[in-house]
Each structure stands twice: as structure tokens, then as C-alpha cells.
Design a protein around this motif. Structure first.
Motif, PDB file in Angstrom:
ATOM      1  N   VAL A   1       0.831  -1.208   0.000  1.00 10.32           N
ATOM      2  CA  VAL A   1       0.000   0.000   0.000  1.00 10.32           C
ATOM      3  C   VAL A   1       0.864   1.256   0.000  1.00 10.32           C
ATOM      4  O   VAL A   1       0.606   2.205  -0.759  1.00 10.32           O
TER       5      VAL A   1
ATOM      6  N   TRP B   1      -8.229   0.245  -5.171  1.00 10.18           N
ATOM      7  CA  TRP B   1      -9.027  -0.049  -3.975  1.00 10.18           C
ATOM      8  C   TRP B   1     -10.343  -0.746  -4.296  1.00 10.18           C
ATOM      9  O   TRP B   1     -11.197  -0.894  -3.427  1.00 10.18           O
TER      10      TRP B   1
ATOM     11  N   PRO C   1      -6.485   1.937   3.465  1.00  9.79           N
ATOM     12  CA  PRO C   1      -6.952   2.898   2.453  1.00  9.79           C
ATOM     13  C   PRO C   1      -6.944   4.336   2.942  1.00  9.79           C
ATOM     14  O   PRO C   1      -6.663   5.253   2.166  1.00  9.79           O
TER      15      PRO C   1
ATOM     16  N   LEU D   1     -14.109   6.820  -0.750  1.00  8.11           N
ATOM     17  CA  LEU D   1     -13.167   5.713  -0.906  1.00  8.11           C
ATOM     18  C   LEU D   1     -13.451   4.593   0.092  1.00  8.11           C
ATOM     19  O   LEU D   1     -13.447   3.408  -0.272  1.00  8.11           O
TER      20      LEU D   1
ATOM     21  N   VAL E   1     -14.462   0.802  -0.699  1.00 11.96           N
ATOM     22  CA  VAL E   1     -13.689  -0.339  -0.201  1.00 11.96           C
ATOM     23  C   VAL E   1     -14.617  -1.351   0.461  1.00 11.96           C
ATOM     24  O   VAL E   1     -14.498  -2.568   0.250  1.00 11.96           O
TER      25      VAL E   1
END
Length: 651
Positions: A405, A438, A487, A514, A518
Motif C-alpha cells: 500500500v 481499492w 486505504p 473511498l 472499499v
């Protein structure tokens, strides 16, 4: 000698009821169980299509070669019994039906193929009886990242009744750890093939400790010495024999090839061959019985080895040379039906019920509360959530995943370093890259969750440790607490490096979109994993699904063919991408103005092909709140599908 003479004396031993039990788990505080199984048969249907196979191979086949359903007999009229204080071993070669018989007597095998009688205290087993039955499967199904102590504490908190306090349950755990000699490794992780942990013998003891925590009256173990060396196997069998002889439990185990020292500890032996019984009686009388029917070893040997040779149809002739002798198994089966079977039935009918075995019956307050009653749903949820976090934190924050990540975040930040607001195409590429990354990563990781835990989940649910809803809700809440950290860190690092729309509000809106995305993508992985329950197949399906979502996400193709347009509206990537564009560029009026275009419907607006493309790319045809609502329903709906898929799993 009949091989059954003197077996009735097995239940006479030292008085174990001298003192009242102080420990609520003390076996004397639970009712004993005498297990009887009469004419147990089990058949399975085998489906075959020989014509299709031959046709595929290019071979000719007769018209009679059609699809056929045949039945295979696994058990054929097996009869026997074991009383409290006895240790019975089921012997036989691989495929003889040992595991099937143990699953049947433990209440784990049902269906139309199972016939005969299985009785606990001369009655059909009830739910309360099954709660007092411990079953240890051949495979050790344990969470690898938990220590021995943590593993057993969680089991105690889930399986022991509400009438006991948390301190009582922890003391019960400590008692079992001492009883099975696990104190030296109690703070060591269990481990697996990839994680170094406790030894094989210790793993088997932990599996047995799982069942001992509920203080079972009947303990059934399938191949507990599998994979252990001779010394470790001996120590384990000594422990099991001590449970039967010293604590009055009814212990039944299958064992493949015991040593002579192990064989001497068996009170009763049941020998199976191809699902048929060849011997049932005292272990010490086995050799004399087979000698009486014309089978004896040519030289002194381990009785267990000799019995297994006979069960395989091998006997020693011509000076001790091992050879296949025709009809050995058939001869022994006939001898059993003629000589032993009538005595077995007579003995079973004459055996006193546990109510007459007063040495094991003690009045104890709150016995019913100890045997029955489990933690409430909320307590189950809290315990399962704590266990999930302890187990999954190593996977969720694994060094490689964190590196993955952070590397992706830095790479994106450097590639789009302080990109110009007017460089729309580059900015759209960044937003779509975030949507792809993602969307694929959470769905691909989540698809393995339930297939990897299926064996443990099935065993624990069959034992009544918790409800499906509490288990599933623990996974839902656990994902909220662990799977959203990375994330959030990714976006925090990337957002300011690339110079997206400044301000706290746009950043928080982007982060919210986001995280919702996810969770929706993760729900897709959970649903596919629960529905397919095969990690390899599920990962393939989720990869193809996410590929379709990416292609219809709105960046690569705007004019999706009419026959495939529905894929765009079920794509999680499509809605996430649209929302991110809206947060960065509002309704698109400003950015369209840079290209000399105006919004559709504006009087006098320029409608060149370029303007139409920018309007479709930036503005889109889906409202913002519609996109948020759809993502939310995907978040909930995929998880509902996963829950329904888990409900269909047979325990």
C-alpha cells in the motif's frame, strides 16, 4: 475363549466418588453416558457416467453403458458398546469405516444412508446428550496466530455456560492446560505450515483440550495419534486412558497402527475390515480368540500388527512368510457372526444403565445450568470480535501488505506530483487508478475469508459454540475496524502529494467515498467466497468480475455497447469514479469552460464532439446521491448475500 468373557468386569474399578467435586468442570458433576450402537450401516450413492467418459476418450461403448447410480457400503451391521470408565479403540486398515463409525456415534453423521440404532443410555441421543459429547476430528483445526492459552480461553468463553463467571472459565482453561501438560507452550502461537508454532503432539493436545473444556461425558477421537512419533503417541494415549479410568469418561478412539504398549491400554477393541466387524471384546483376549478360530502368528509380535494383518486379509503361513490367503476376511466375518455377535448382544442387553452405576452419579447444584446454556448473542459477538481482531491483525497489517500500500501510494504521488488542476486527463487517470487499486485489492483479499475458515467454522457451529449471525456480524464489524486503516493512510499520503482539490472538506468527502467503495468491494469478495467456498475458484471469479467492473468504470469506454450497458450500472468502480470526479470538479461547469464548452441544456452551448466527450467523462449521467445510495446498498446487499450463502452450509 470367546474373546468377550470377563468384559463385564471392566466397569468394576476404584471408587471415584469419594469426594464432592469442587470444580464445576469435574466429570463427576455430569451424567455418565453408556454408548451402544446396534447394526449400524451406512451407504453412499456414487454417480457415474461411463458412456460420456468412453466417448470423451474416443472408445466405443455399448448401449447399456448409461448413467448409473451405484451404492457403496461403508459400514455393514456394526454392533458394540462402551461404558463409562472404558477406553475403546476402533482398529482397521485405511478405508475400513473407522472415521465413518465415529462420526455416526458422535452425532455428526446423518442422512438416509445411515441405518441402525445409536443409543446413549438406552435412548436416542438428544440435544443435551450431544452437548455432553466431545468430538476431536483427525485434522487439527486451529487458528495459527493465537497462542495456546488464547485459543482455549476463547473456547471456554464461548462454550461454557453463562452460570459460570469469566474467572471460573479462565480457571477451567488453566485446569485443562495442566491436565494435558500444555503449560510449557501455553504462550506459544499454534502456528501452521507457514508459521512456526507448537509441535504436532501439542497441537493434538490442544484439539483435545477444546472438547475437554465442556467436560464431556463421551469423548470421541478420530485418529488422535496420526502424525505423532511412538513416544508422543504413547503419552497421548496414556492421557486418554487416564480420562477414562480415573475420571469415569466414556472414551472412544480410532487408531491406525498402535504400538504394543499402546495396545495394552485399550480396554475394548473393535476390529473393522471393509465396514464389517471382525472382533469386538477385551483387548487382552483378542489373540486368544483368533487362535481359537485358527489364526495365530508364526512368531511373537505386536497384537495390533497381527489384527491389522488379518483385517487386510494377510496371514502368516509356510514358516512365517506373509502371503495373501483367500477368504481370510470372509472366514473371520463368519466366525464373528457365529461366535461373538450373540455374546455381544447378550452382554449389551444385560449391561446396567448409568443410573445403576452410582459411582459416577453425584448430585450437584446447577448441573443443568452447567450442561446447558451458552453465552448470549451479544456476548458471543464481543468474544468472536476480540478473537477475530487478535487473529486477523497479523494478516491485515502484514509487513508485505503495508509495503504494498505504501509503495503504491508513493508511486502514485510521484507520478502525479502536484499535477495541474487544468490537466484534466491526467487527473482523471489518477482518480481511476485509485478506483482500480481499492476495488481489486479488498475484493481479492476478502474472497479467501470464508473458504479458509470453513473447516473451523463448520466444526465450531456443529459444537454449538455460537450462532451464525453473531459469527457473521463479528466479521462485518471487524472489517470496519481493520480493513479501513490502510486505504485511509493511502489517501492521506497521496492526496496532498498530487495536489488534489485543496481543503479539508474535499479531502474528507473523497476519503468517505473511498472507504464506502472499499467496503462495497470487500462485500463482493465476501459474497463470492461464501457462495463458491473454494478459494481458487472464487479468486478467479472475483478477478473476472473486477475486470468487467474496471472496463465499464467510465474511463476506458464511455459508450458501452447496448447489450452490455447493464454491467456499467452494477459496477462499483463506475460509481466510485463518478463521485470522485464530482468532488474534484463539482458539476463540471468550470472545467468544461476551460475547453470552451458549456453544460448540456445551456442556451447557445457549443456541442462539438470534444465537448460531448468531456461532458460524458466529467459530468456523467448519474446523480451524486444516486451513486452514494447505490454504493451503500451494495455494501449491505453483498453482505446479505454472503450471510445467506453461509446459511446453506451443512454442519
Amino acid at each position: 475363549m470367546s474373546g468377550f468373557d470377563g468384559l463385564e468386569n471392566q466397569i468394576n474399578g476404584p471408587d471415584l466418588a469419594a469426594d464432592l467435586p469442587q470444580d464445576p468442570r469435574d466429570p463427576r458433576s455430569s451424567s455418565p453416558i453408556t454408548l451402544k450402537f446396534v447394526d449400524v450401516c451406512y451407504q453412499v450413492k456414487l454417480h457415474g457416467d461411463s458412456s460420456k467418459i468412453k466417448k470423451f476418450l474416443g472408445l466405443e461403448h455399448k448401449p447399456s453403458d448409461e448413467t448409473r447410480t451405484t451404492e457403496r457400503t461403508i459400514l455393514s451391521g456394526v454392533t458394540g458398546m462402551v461404558s463409562p470408565g472404558e477406553f475403546m479403540a476402533v482398529l482397521g486398515p485405511s478405508g475400513s469405516g473407522k472415521s465413518t463409525l465415529l462420526n455416526a456415534v458422535a452425532g455428526r453423521l446423518r442422512g438416509p444412508g445411515l441405518t441402525g440404532k445409536i443409543l446413549a443410555n438406552d435412548a436416542k441421543p438428544t440435544k443435551q446428550t450431544l452437548k455432553r459429547t466431545g468430538f476431536v476430528a483427525q485434522d487439527d483445526l486451529l487458528y495459527p496466530h493465537l497462542t495456546v492459552r488464547e485459543t482455549l480461553v476463547f473456547v471456554a468463553l464461548l462454550r461454557l455456560p453463562r452460570s459460570l463467571t469469566r474467572d471460573d472459565k479462565i480457571r477451567a482453561t488453566e485446569s485443562v492446560i495442566l491436565e494435558l501438560g500444555l503449560e510449557k507452550c501455553e504462550n506459544t502461537v499454534v502456528g501452521n505450515a507457514f508459521i512456526r508454532g507448537i509441535s504436532g503432539g501439542e497441537r493434538k493436545r490442544v484439539s483435545i483440550a477444546h472438547e475437554l473444556l465442556i467436560n464431556p461425558s463421551l469423548l470421541v477421537l478420530d485418529e488422535p495419534t496420526s502424525g505423532l512419533d511412538a513416544t508422543a503417541a504413547l503419552r497421548l494415549v496414556q492421557t486418554l486412558a487416564g480420562m477414562a479410568h480415573g475420571k469415569g469418561k466414556t472414551v472412544v478412539t480410532s487408531i491406525h497402527q498402535p504400538s504394543s504398549r499402546v495396545f495394552q491400554m485399550f480396554d475394548t477393541v473393535l476390529l473393522l475390515s471393509e465396514g464389517k466387524c471382525l472382533y469386538f471384546g477385551k483387548g487382552s483376549d483378542a489373540m486368544a480368540y483368533f487362535d481359537s478360530v485358527g489364526f495365530s502368528p508364526a512368531f511373537p509380535m505386536n497384537p495390533a500388527d497381527f489384527l491389522l494383518d488379518l483385517a487386510n486379509g494377510v496371514c502368516q503361513i509356510d514358516g512365517g512368510t506373509e502371503r495373501e490367503k483367500p477368504n481370510v476376511k470372509q472366514t473371520l466375518a463368519v466366525a464373528y457372526d457365529t461366535l461373538l455377535a450373540p455374546n455381544v448382544r447378550t452382554y449389551m442387553d444385560a449391561t446396567p444403565s448409568p443410573r445403576e452405576n452410582v459411582r459416577f452419579v453425584k448430585t450437584q447444584k446447577n448441573v443443568r445450568g452447567i450442561i446447558s446454556g451458552f453465552a448470549t448473542w451479544f456476548n458471543q459477538l464481543c468474544i468472536l470480535l476480540r478473537r477475530l481482531i487478535k487473529e486477523r491483525r497479523h494478516e491485515s497489517f502484514d509487513a508485505l501488505r503495508v509495503f504494498q500500500v505504501v509503495a503504491a501510494s508513493l508511486l502514485a504521488g510521484l507520478m502525479w506530483w502536484h499535477s495541474d488542476y487544468r490537466e484534466v486527463h491526467d487527473r482523471l487517470g489518477l482518480l481511476f487508478f485509485i478506483s482500480i487499486f481499492w476495488g481489486v485489492l479488498p475484493s481479492f483479499n476478502a474472497v479467501f475469508t470464508f473458504p479458509q475458515e470453513r473447516a473451523i467454522f463448520t466444526r465450531e457451529r456443529a459444537s454449538g459454540m455460537y450462532t451464525l449471525s453473531s459469527y457473521f456480524m463479528a466479521h462485518v464489524i471487524g472489517s470496519l475496524s481493520m480493513e479501513l486503516v490502510l486505504p485511509a493512510a493511502f489517501l492521506t499520503l497521496t492526496y496532498w502529494m498530487v495536489g488534489l482539490r485543496p481543503g479539508l472538506v474535499p479531502f474528507l468527502l473523497t476519503l468517505s467515498v473511498l472507504l464506502l467503495y472499499v467496503l462495497a468491494s470487500q462485500g463482493l469478495g465476501l459474497a463470492l467466497g461464501a457462495a463458491i467456498m473454494d478459494a481458487k475458484k472464487a479468486s478467479t471469479i472475483v478477478t473476472v468480475t473486477m475486470l468487467a467492473f474496471v472496463l465499464t468504470g467510465g474511463f476506458y469506454v464511455n459508450k458501452v455497447p447496448s447489450g452490455m450497458v447493464w454491467m456499467k450500472y452494477v459496477s462499483t468502480t463506475f460509481y466510485c469514479y463518478r463521485l470522485m470526479i464530482a468532488i474534484q470538479y463539482g458539476n463540471g461547469e468550470e472545467i468544461l469552460g476551460m475547453y470552451g464548452c458549456e453544460l448540456k441544456g445551456t442556451q447557445g452551448a457549443a456541442r462539438t464532439d470534444g465537448c460531448q466527450f468531456m461532458e460524458e467523462e466529467v459530468v456523467g449521467d448519474i446523480g451524486l446521491w444516486t451513486s452514494v445510495t447505490v454504493l451503500f446498498f451494495m455494501f449491505v446487499g453483498y453482505r446479505m448475500l454472503a450471510y445467506l450463502a453461509l446459511r446453506r452450509i451443512k454442519l
